[in-house]
Design an enzyme around this catalytic site. Structure first.
Site: not given
Ligand code: UT7
Length: 346
Positions: A130, A271, A301
């Site tokens: 990225c 980004h 992204n």
């Molecule tokens: O370009 C550089 C690279 N990328 C980034 O910079 C992305 C960086 N990370 C992020 O943007 C965030 O961490 C995410 C958007 C990927 C995730 O947000 P989060 O608030 O950290 O969510 P999480 O990973 O803690 O997920 C929470 C819950 C989980 O369920 P449980 O275990 O709490 O019941 C996941 O299973 O959300 C669930 N989950 C989803 N639910 C619905 C994960 N993906 C999804 C989804 N839809 N697509």
């Protein structure tokens, strides 16, 4: 090599430029739009979850036969047109991408042929995930400061849809396809253009964000395909934390180094990975929301293409004028990062 080049520059009377400016910008995104609602039809997710966590509503998806170089070609043509330049005037091509048309030859060479650019110039790919665009601009700028190159095309193009595991809801909802390009030109204007760049990398934890298979470590096999190892894997939470911390540190570093205070920044172009990352970076470096360009809602992204796509939109919307300070800041797999301060030229 240095001696030879110095002697050569004396003999040829190579003039070093006073600055390297962005003389043209362009972008291309594929026609097809995939909204969060569309995704819900085949992924166990919701519009609410995606939008609240990332700020994304939709992404553009390339056609099956549309390649990274095809998108790069369209963005390059736009950038050349906005610079008022013919492809024959380009003497350096750098393509940044994490998913080239093929492992080799480089997408830059494929693009060169598609643009009909002459063949006695260097064309190469640069992979910094990225952060690729910021890396590409720095490499081109340093090469151009030698006086040996007058106009460079830096194109960031990503067909991420081709390396996503559409069964992994934690990643597939976050990315999109697109390309952005700039023409960099040697200029006699003083004190404008690319003012300063900081780059860095930390390869100590590559598992945080990677595509494990397809290289020498894990060549393609029936097993790697069955296990879906030719697709993006990410520990989103860890990447999020590192991105917020590093992006704000690097943005502040480039401002401190140049002595330009945050209040003088006309536009911050970060980004576009996540609206929450962007918001907290802007807050920490004290740049108000109205001076922060955000389009992650529409494109998701697009990796290295995100900054040049946003830049082109901002330029065409009249958000950047001559003399304005514009700040790019990026973070990505590697981990890699970079921040560039630009003073917009005429
Ligand atoms: O370009 C550089 C690279 N990328 C980034 O910079 C992305 C960086 N990370 C992020 O943007 C965030 O961490 C995410 C958007 C990927 C995730 O947000 P989060 O608030 O950290 O969510 P999480 O990973 O803690 O997920 C929470 C819950 C989980 O369920 P449980 O275990 O709490 O019941 C996941 O299973 O959300 C669930 N989950 C989803 N639910 C619905 C994960 N993906 C999804 C989804 N839809 N697509």
């Amino acid at each position: 090599m240095l001696i030879r080049r110095n002697v050569l520059s004396e003999i040829m009377e190579i003039k070093k430029p006073k600055s390297i400016i962005i003389s043209g910008t362009g972008r291309y995104v594929p026609e097809k739009v995939l909204t969060n609602l569309d995704l819900m039809k085949f992924v166990d997710t919701s519009d609410e979850w995606i939008y609240e966590r990332s700020g994304i509503r939709q992404r553009h998806i390339a056609g099956e036969n549309e390649t990274t170089s095809d998108m790069a070609l369209n963005a390059s043509r736009e950038a050349l047109a906005s610079a008022g330049m013919d492809a024959s005037e380009i003497d350096l091509v750098i393509v940044t991408t994490v998913n080239p048309d093929m492992m080799f030859p480089s997408t830059a060479c494929i693009l060169q042929a598609k643009l009909g650019i002459r063949n006695n110039i260097p064309c190469f790919d640069l992979e910094a995930a990225c952060s690729g665009f910021v890396y590409g601009v720095e490499v081109a700028t340093r090469m151009m400061q030698s006086g040996f190159y007058k106009n460079a095309l830096v194109v960031s193009s990503e067909k991420l849809s081709s390396i996503l595991n559409w069964e992994d809801r934690a990643t597939c909802v976050l990315f999109g396809d697109g390309a952005g390009a700039v023409v960099l030109s040697a200029s006699d204007q003083e004190g404008v253009g690319i003012i300063d760049t900081v780059l860095g990398a930390d390869g100590s934890d590559t598992a945080m964000l990677r595509m494990p298979a397809g290289g020498s470590m894990m060549p393609a096999s029936a097993e790697t395909v069955a296990k879906k190892l030719h697709s993006v894997q990410m520990d989103g939470k860890s990447v999020f934390k590192h991105a917020v911390k590093t992006m704000q540190e690097k943005a502040l570093e480039v401002l401190e180094r140049t002595g330009v205070p945050a209040e003088k920044i006309a536009l911050l172009i970060p980004h576009q990975a996540n609206a929450r990352i962007i918001e907290s970076v802007a807050k920490r470096i004290k740049i108000p929301a109205e001076k922060v360009y955000v389009n992650v809602e529409r494109y998701a992204n697009t990796s290295s293409a995100s900054i040049p796509i946003a830049l082109d939109e901002a330029v065409r919307a009249g958000k950047i004028s001559a003399g304005d300070y514009v700040l790019f800041v990026a973070f990505g797999a590697g981990m890699t990062w970079g921040a560039t301060l630009v003073k917009w030229g005429k």
